[in-house]
Design an enzyme around this catalytic site. Structure first.
Site, PDB file in Angstrom:
ATOM      1  N   SER A   7     140.356  -1.431 -15.489  1.00 43.03           N
ATOM      2  CA  SER A   7     140.492  -1.975 -16.842  1.00 43.03           C
ATOM      3  C   SER A   7     139.148  -2.171 -17.511  1.00 43.03           C
ATOM      4  CB  SER A   7     141.276  -3.291 -16.857  1.00 43.03           C
ATOM      5  OG  SER A   7     141.356  -3.872 -15.609  1.00 43.03           O
ATOM      6  N   HIS A  56     145.327   4.101 -17.617  1.00 42.96           N
ATOM      7  CA  HIS A  56     145.310   2.638 -17.644  1.00 42.96           C
ATOM      8  C   HIS A  56     146.699   2.086 -17.948  1.00 42.96           C
ATOM      9  CE1 HIS A  56     143.736  -1.246 -19.720  1.00 42.96           C
ATOM     10  NE2 HIS A  56     143.948  -1.455 -18.453  1.00 42.96           N
ATOM     11  N   ASN A  88     142.276  -3.376 -24.852  1.00 46.58           N
ATOM     12  CA  ASN A  88     141.548  -4.594 -24.514  1.00 46.58           C
ATOM     13  C   ASN A  88     140.410  -4.873 -25.490  1.00 46.58           C
ATOM     14  OD1 ASN A  88     143.209  -5.193 -22.402  1.00 46.58           O
ATOM     15  ND2 ASN A  88     141.946  -4.201 -20.852  1.00 46.58           N
TER      16      ASN A  88
HETATM   17  P1  NAD Z   1     145.233  -6.349  -6.528  1.00 47.47           P
HETATM   18  O1  NAD Z   1     144.137  -7.157  -5.964  1.00 47.47           O
HETATM   19  O2  NAD Z   1     146.566  -6.935  -6.690  1.00 47.47           O
HETATM   20  O3  NAD Z   1     145.410  -5.027  -5.661  1.00 47.47           O
HETATM   21  C1  NAD Z   1     144.350  -4.263  -5.164  1.00 47.47           C
HETATM   22  C2  NAD Z   1     144.825  -3.626  -3.874  1.00 47.47           C
HETATM   23  O4  NAD Z   1     143.858  -2.646  -3.469  1.00 47.47           O
HETATM   24  C3  NAD Z   1     144.956  -4.600  -2.721  1.00 47.47           C
HETATM   25  O5  NAD Z   1     146.235  -4.482  -2.145  1.00 47.47           O
HETATM   26  C4  NAD Z   1     143.870  -4.176  -1.755  1.00 47.47           C
HETATM   27  O6  NAD Z   1     144.210  -4.392  -0.394  1.00 47.47           O
HETATM   28  C5  NAD Z   1     143.768  -2.704  -2.077  1.00 47.47           C
HETATM   29  N1  NAD Z   1     142.502  -2.115  -1.650  1.00 47.47           N
HETATM   30  C6  NAD Z   1     141.261  -2.646  -1.748  1.00 47.47           C
HETATM   31  N2  NAD Z   1     140.372  -1.791  -1.217  1.00 47.47           N
HETATM   32  C7  NAD Z   1     141.035  -0.722  -0.753  1.00 47.47           C
HETATM   33  C8  NAD Z   1     140.657   0.481  -0.081  1.00 47.47           C
HETATM   34  N3  NAD Z   1     139.386   0.733   0.213  1.00 47.47           N
HETATM   35  N4  NAD Z   1     141.631   1.364   0.217  1.00 47.47           N
HETATM   36  C9  NAD Z   1     142.907   1.108  -0.085  1.00 47.47           C
HETATM   37  N5  NAD Z   1     143.315  -0.009  -0.690  1.00 47.47           N
HETATM   38  C10 NAD Z   1     142.399  -0.921  -1.031  1.00 47.47           C
HETATM   39  O7  NAD Z   1     144.667  -5.802  -7.923  1.00 47.47           O
HETATM   40  P2  NAD Z   1     145.485  -5.262  -9.176  1.00 47.47           P
HETATM   41  O8  NAD Z   1     145.700  -6.362 -10.111  1.00 47.47           O
HETATM   42  O9  NAD Z   1     146.631  -4.462  -8.703  1.00 47.47           O
HETATM   43  O10 NAD Z   1     144.401  -4.313  -9.843  1.00 47.47           O
HETATM   44  C11 NAD Z   1     144.087  -3.057  -9.321  1.00 47.47           C
HETATM   45  C12 NAD Z   1     143.292  -2.256 -10.347  1.00 47.47           C
HETATM   46  O11 NAD Z   1     144.035  -2.159 -11.554  1.00 47.47           O
HETATM   47  C13 NAD Z   1     141.968  -2.877 -10.756  1.00 47.47           C
HETATM   48  O12 NAD Z   1     141.049  -1.833 -10.997  1.00 47.47           O
HETATM   49  C14 NAD Z   1     142.290  -3.614 -12.036  1.00 47.47           C
HETATM   50  O13 NAD Z   1     141.166  -3.755 -12.870  1.00 47.47           O
HETATM   51  C15 NAD Z   1     143.278  -2.650 -12.649  1.00 47.47           C
HETATM   52  N6  NAD Z   1     144.189  -3.235 -13.627  1.00 47.47           N
HETATM   53  C16 NAD Z   1     144.752  -4.466 -13.434  1.00 47.47           C
HETATM   54  C17 NAD Z   1     145.616  -4.976 -14.370  1.00 47.47           C
HETATM   55  C18 NAD Z   1     146.255  -6.316 -14.153  1.00 47.47           C
HETATM   56  O14 NAD Z   1     146.829  -6.853 -15.097  1.00 47.47           O
HETATM   57  N7  NAD Z   1     146.206  -6.875 -12.967  1.00 47.47           N
HETATM   58  C19 NAD Z   1     145.941  -4.239 -15.507  1.00 47.47           C
HETATM   59  C20 NAD Z   1     145.379  -2.975 -15.675  1.00 47.47           C
HETATM   60  C21 NAD Z   1     144.503  -2.484 -14.729  1.00 47.47           C
END
Ligand code: NAD
Length: 732
Positions: free
Chosen positions: A440, A461, A511
């Site tokens: 993001s 995204h 955003n």
């Molecule tokens: P989260 O913390 O819920 O999930 C991340 C997952 O990635 C975890 O399960 C973790 O174990 C896994 N992970 C970490 N390192 C890893 C690796 N080396 N190999 C495999 N898996 C691995 O985070 P999220 O909220 O799902 O966000 C994930 C991405 O999406 C981020 O880049 C975030 O910026 C983006 N994003 C989030 C949102 C939101 O609202 N949460 C919205 C849009 C984009």
């Protein structure tokens, strides 16, 4: 082109079949109306015809009206667009009324020919208004079919008699979920609600059988009989009075008075209920014209119907062969990854869901299992289909399983290093795949440095929760190639979401615009504007959540994180110290938002939101003199729309249609306006520029009028006249 065919059988029944060539679903055009009218005339004039069945040659009846008709009616009427619209609508009423009266003697109500509708499947909008004018409606027993009047969802209301007929059929109370909420039902539910008459295995056969035995009395609608009373009572009866009083309060509560269609619909229903049927149709036509003449309706139709569909169909897709996804790898099975796996499996795509441990991956897969279980309970899917969906997801901690994937979507931690590592691993395992990141905040171009094939590296995204949010922002890095863009677009189409394609810049598009909205709200609190005024001003101008509530929902610590990172990147140019003061103080007080049960709002133990937290006033007491409502609203809206214009000016946004559709679907930007660019067009560039200048003088340079808007103001231009065909600002 023939949309309707006419076939007189030996049984004396004329079957009028709607089958628009080259379309998967019937859509009503002007030519279509003329053909239907001619066939009805022919059937009524031919003594050999005993009755008529109107049906469809497709597996559905109709998806609705081609909304471009409305624009044509208006444009063709030149200086008198309202007259053009009113007369066009009255012509439609005349055709449907002819079907309803079916040649009967207006005095004796005898001698008409029975006309039945046979619906093989979905019947929406005009696709239900025509059947409502028939004497009997038969629908196939097709649980997937949707029947209803969804017009209100795009900012209009059923204006081809659907409003007047449904209210007279079901009463104002009974009709209200269908008219005011656009509620759709499957055939069985539609029958029990009284929307249609029969559910049959073979609706055409059932309709024919009914036609052959129908009597004169079967053809007379209740409202054409003497002594007709509206179910639930007309408005001037005690029961009716209560209904209208309640409905009016409900509509205004839900729409905050900013959606002209809901109000006009209610007026058409109320006034129509006081007069005979044909006068009620005329009243309906007048209110419908009123809505169609309102710039909000045209803007909503343009963004939520015409342009949304154009983007979904690939208006901005590069000309590359089909890139349909067969097998997708999802990296990271957290909140976003689990959702992405779910929507992919739902679309029939094979999914490999990878996380650091097998357990974490399984947990992500369980999210789909949960979703399926709920779906089965609610009758939305069958256990077999649910099983098949779940079986499409493989949960693993090994990258080898990514072999054969043609798309990878990465949703691991928001960390450059972690993302670089998984990019390398995944690219090695799936050398043919396009690699997409769901970041993001991190620049796509920087993340692509970890890639061996930056042309195949792109941003996709998603918004949270993935299965609910309809917008997907596709971001091109500096080196992203056409195949990757096409792949991302084809994927978004498979999962039935709406894409916008933007260029790489801080916070991309959505955003970038929503953060200034939140910041402006918080800034006002610091200045002493009453928080309730800030929140209510936002709601009253059609924002789904006030900026303070939105901050609570997304969490204060996320705000702190973004602020810290942005400040580090911008250095001395960072403009939001005043906002941060409030934000950091809140975080220090442990008021992290909804998840902590404590934020700008207070929450009870069960997490229900109460009023504004009283501690806020102790720290930031409201000033004795408060700004007026419009000033607050303009601060909140201009903070967003000026940023949208800058994004367009900078070339981050390449198409204002994407800017408008993306704003409504992505962050709920006042949908009645049609989006930021539509709203600026409504204001007119000269006034918008003048307001920006005044806001800049009063509140700071963040409201400085962008050069493009200034230029348009000087030349008296509008965004849609200049860029409405998808032209980019830079090319202009
Ligand atoms: P989260 O913390 O819920 O999930 C991340 C997952 O990635 C975890 O399960 C973790 O174990 C896994 N992970 C970490 N390192 C890893 C690796 N080396 N190999 C495999 N898996 C691995 O985070 P999220 O909220 O799902 O966000 C994930 C991405 O999406 C981020 O880049 C975030 O910026 C983006 N994003 C989030 C949102 C939101 O609202 N949460 C919205 C849009 C984009």
């Amino acid at each position: 082109m023939t949309d309707f065919t006419y076939d007189l059988g030996e049984d004396g029944i004329a079957v009028i079949t709607w089958n628009v060539p080259n379309r998967s679903m019937n859509v009503m055009s002007r030519e279509g109306f003329a053909e239907l009218d001619a066939h009805v005339d022919a059937a009524l004039a031919d003594a050999a015809v005993k009755g008529v069945v109107i049906t469809s040659g497709k597996d559905s009846f109709a998806g609705g009206m081609d909304l471009n008709i409305i624009a044509k009616m208006r444009d063709e009427a030149g200086d008198e667009p309202a007259r053009g619209l009113f007369e066009g609508i009255m012509q439609i009423h005349a055709i449907l009324r002819k079907i309803e009266r079916a040649g009967m003697d207006p005095k004796t109500l005898k001698g008409g020919k029975p006309i039945a509708a046979a619906l093989p499947g979905t019947a929406l909008g005009i696709g239900l208004e025509i059947p409502l004018a028939c004497h009997r409606i038969f629908a196939a027993d097709n649980p997937k079919a949707k029947i209803g009047l969804p017009e209100i969802m795009v900012g209009i209301f059923p204006g081809a008699g659907g409003t007047t007929r449904l209210v007279r059929k079901l009463g104002a109370m009974g009709a209200s979920p269908f008219l005011l909420e656009g509620k759709l039902s499957d055939p069985k539910k539609a029958k029990s609600a009284g929307l249609i008459d029969e559910v049959a295995d073979d609706p055409v056969a059932a309709a024919k059988a009914w036609v052959l035995q129908a009597t004169d009395a079967d053809l007379v609608k209740p409202w054409d009989r003497k002594g007709y009373r509206m179910p639930g009572g007309a408005p001037y009866t005690p029961d009716g009075f209560m209904t209208f009083l309640g409905a009016s309060a409900m509509v205004n509560g839900r729409t905050q008075g900013v959606y002209p269609a809901a109000r006009a619909l209610l007026s058409a229903v109320y006034e129509g209920a006081l007069v005979p049927f044909d006068t009620a149709l005329k009243i309906e036509a007048r209110w419908f014209t009123n809505v169609l003449m309102n710039p909000s309706s045209s803007a909503m139709i343009r963004s939520l119907f015409v342009n949304k569909e154009a983007l979904e169909k690939g208006a901005n897709r590069p000309d590359v062969p089909d890139q349909k996804v067969r097998k997708v790898g999802v990296l990271g099975a957290g909140m976003m990854g689990a959702g992405i796996a779910l929507v992919s499996a739902q679309a029939g795509i094979e999914v490999v869901l990878v996380d650091q441990s097998r357990e974490a991956a399984e947990k992500g897969r369980a999210y789909t299992a949960d979703h399926v279980e709920k779906g089965v309970k609610r009758g939305k899917t069958t256990p077999e289909k649910g099983e098949a969906m779940l079986a499409r997801i493989t949960a693993t901690d090994g990258y080898a399983a990514l072999s054969g994937c043609d798309l990878i979507v990465e949703a691991v931690f928001e960390d450059m290093g972690v993302k670089a590592e998984v990019t390398k691993k995944a690219e090695a395992a799936a050398p043919e795949a396009v690699f997409a990141t769901n970041t993001s905040t991190l620049p796509i171009t920087d993340l692509a440095k970890a890639s061996e094939r930056p042309a195949d590296f792109i941003g996709i995204h998603f918004f949270s929760p993935v299965e609910k949010m309809m917008l997907v922002e596709i971001i091109k890095g500096r080196e992203t190639g056409e195949r990757a863009v096409a792949k991302a677009l084809d994927f978004v189409r498979q999962i039935r979401k709406t894409p916008i394609v933007v260029n790489d810049a801080r916070f991309f598009y959505a955003n970038r615009c929503i953060i200034p909205y939140i910041n402006e709200g918080i800034r006002m609190v610091k200045e002493g504007v009453a928080p309730a005024l800030v929140e209510n001003a936002a709601r009253l101008v059609g924002m789904p959540l006030g900026p303070l509530q939105l901050t609570d929902e997304t969490s204060i610590d996320l705000g702190v994180k973004i602020a810290t990172a942005t400040k580090a990147a911008m250095g001395d140019a960072y403009p939001n110290e005043a906002v941060d003061e409030v934000l950091f103080w809140m975080a220090g007080e442990g008021r992290l938002g909804r998840k902590a049960n404590a934020g700008f709002y207070a929450y009870d133990e069960s997490g229900r939101r109460q009023g504004i937290w009283t501690g806020l006033a102790a720290k930031y007491p409201p000033a004795a003199e408060q700004p007026d409502l419009q000033e607050v609203q303009h601060r909140l809206l201009f903070a967003q729309v000026l940023e949208a214009v800058r994004a367009f000016e900078d070339g981050v946004l390449e198409d204002i249609r994407e800017g408008d559709v993306g704003a409504i679907l992505g962050w709920g930007f006042a949908p009645w306006s049609g989006g930021p660019f539509s709203w600026l067009d409504m204001l007119g560039a000269p006034y918008a520029a003048e307001r920006a200048d005044a806001l800049a003088a009063a509140h700071g340079e963040r409201f400085a009028c962008p050069a493009l808007l200034r230029q348009m103001a000087d030349k008296g231009q509008s965004f849609y006249r200049r860029f409405g065909d998808g032209a980019a600002a830079v090319a202009a």
